[in-house]
Write a protein that holds these residues in place. Structure first.
Motif: not given
Length: 349
Positions: A99, A42, A101-102
């Motif tokens: 995830r 992230p 979409h990140l």
């Protein structure tokens, strides 16, 4: 939740961010079955971050700290190439990315290009509304729904990887014509008298040394030097295929570092069970049995070589001993039990 497949890419739209799908994706991670789950780091600004995440999922660890010997994997192209080589060598068939979409559009494009190069099945968990799908992921044909169908998708074996580089061990490669195998003066292997008598000085100069496939029929492979499991694990965790391949050969053969300069693609037998190491004059070239732990490492080095488009007669490990010699030297100095510090210092930086 809905899922849609486009070629070998599946987008699972989990708009409610249901914990079930994330948990199922995490539990699906099983490299031994050719299926890995990749966690995008992230908020990372590193251009090569997603490739590093792939390497991590494959069990590779980049050396930390400033001046790291793995700094060359900060290059986007080098990192994705390394990830592709490891995926091919270890038989990865299905990659699941939660995830997704990140991810930025650039990283999605890189991931799709990597999938095309490796031939794996790619499943992306898009935990946002389908309206936000980028163009690269919006062209889908088949839609699924329900937890059962998602579990069935994870249970599928996936396609065979493109251009697999690590086939199962064969019982014996096809027997070549002995007169076309190798000529006197080019190997420690001796030929039948009729073949030797036809060899001339011109032949010895003009013909290259035979590869491992041919030589293995005429000589028993030298046994590998024992490497403790904990030390083999250290080498297996190295992130760059050429570094891992080179140091593994040095570990189980104990040949000199310079001996690896001439190792060609055709010196690694098809199933990666035998490797041929060349002497300077090719009068005492030796074939070595490759231990099981080292086969994926050499397969990855060979896959790296092929993905770059090099011919089979060129040196597989030569690049790491030239432009990237400082990285090989740095790793050799970190792994003290290899006892390669002095030898590694002869490499130019």
């Amino acid at each position: 939740m809905a899922a849609a497949s486009y070629g070998d890419v599946t987008v699972v739209v989990d708009e409610q961010d249901d914990l079930f799908y994330t948990r199922a994706a995490l539990e699906a991670h099983c490299p031994a079955e050719g299926r890995i789950t990749v966690h995008p780091t992230p908020a990372s600004s590193s251009p090569a971050a997603l490739a590093h995440d792939l390497l991590y999922a494959l069990g590779k660890r980049l050396a930390p700290g400033p001046g790291s010997p793995d700094v060359w994997l900060d290059s986007v192209a080098a990192a994705w190439l390394a990830a592709a080589a490891w995926a091919q060598a270890t038989g990865v068939r299905h990659v699941v990315v939660p995830r997704a979409h990140l991810l930025t559009l650039q990283r999605i494009d890189r991931l799709l290009a990597w999938r095309a190069a490796t031939g794996v099945q790619l499943t992306l968990l898009w935990q946002r509304t389908a309206k936000k799908l980028p163009p690269a992921l919006s062209q889908v044909e088949r839609r699924l729904s329900g937890q059962g169908q998602f579990m069935a998708l994870l249970a599928e074996p996936g396609p065979m990887p493109a251009r697999p580089s690590f086939p199962p061990v064969s019982l014996m490669p096809p027997k070549p014509d002995p007169k076309a195998v190798v000529f006197a003066g080019q190997s420690s292997v001796r030929l039948p008298q009729d073949a030797r008598s036809t060899s001339t000085a011109a032949d010895r100069q003009a013909r290259p040394c035979a590869g491992a496939m041919a030589t293995a029929h005429l000589s028993h492979a030298a046994p590998a030097v024992h490497v403790a499991p904990e030390n083999a694990a250290i080498l297996s965790a190295l992130a760059h295929p050429l570094i891992a391949g080179a140091l593994s050969v040095l570990a189980f053969t104990r040949v000199s570092l310079g001996s690896l300069r001439s190792t060609r693609d055709l010196d690694i037998i098809g199933d990666v069970s035998v490797i041929k190491i060349h002497a300077t004059t090719h009068r005492s070239c030796t074939v070595y049995a490759v231990p099981d732990w080292a086969r994926p490492l050499l397969a990855a080095a060979r896959a790296h070589h092929r993905l770059e488009g090099h011919p089979s007669g060129s040196g597989v490990l030569a690049p790491v001993m030239r432009s990237a010699a400082q990285h090989l030297r740095a790793h050799a100095e970190r792994i003290l039990w290899l006892e390669l510090t002095v030898a590694a210092n002869v490499l130019v930086s």
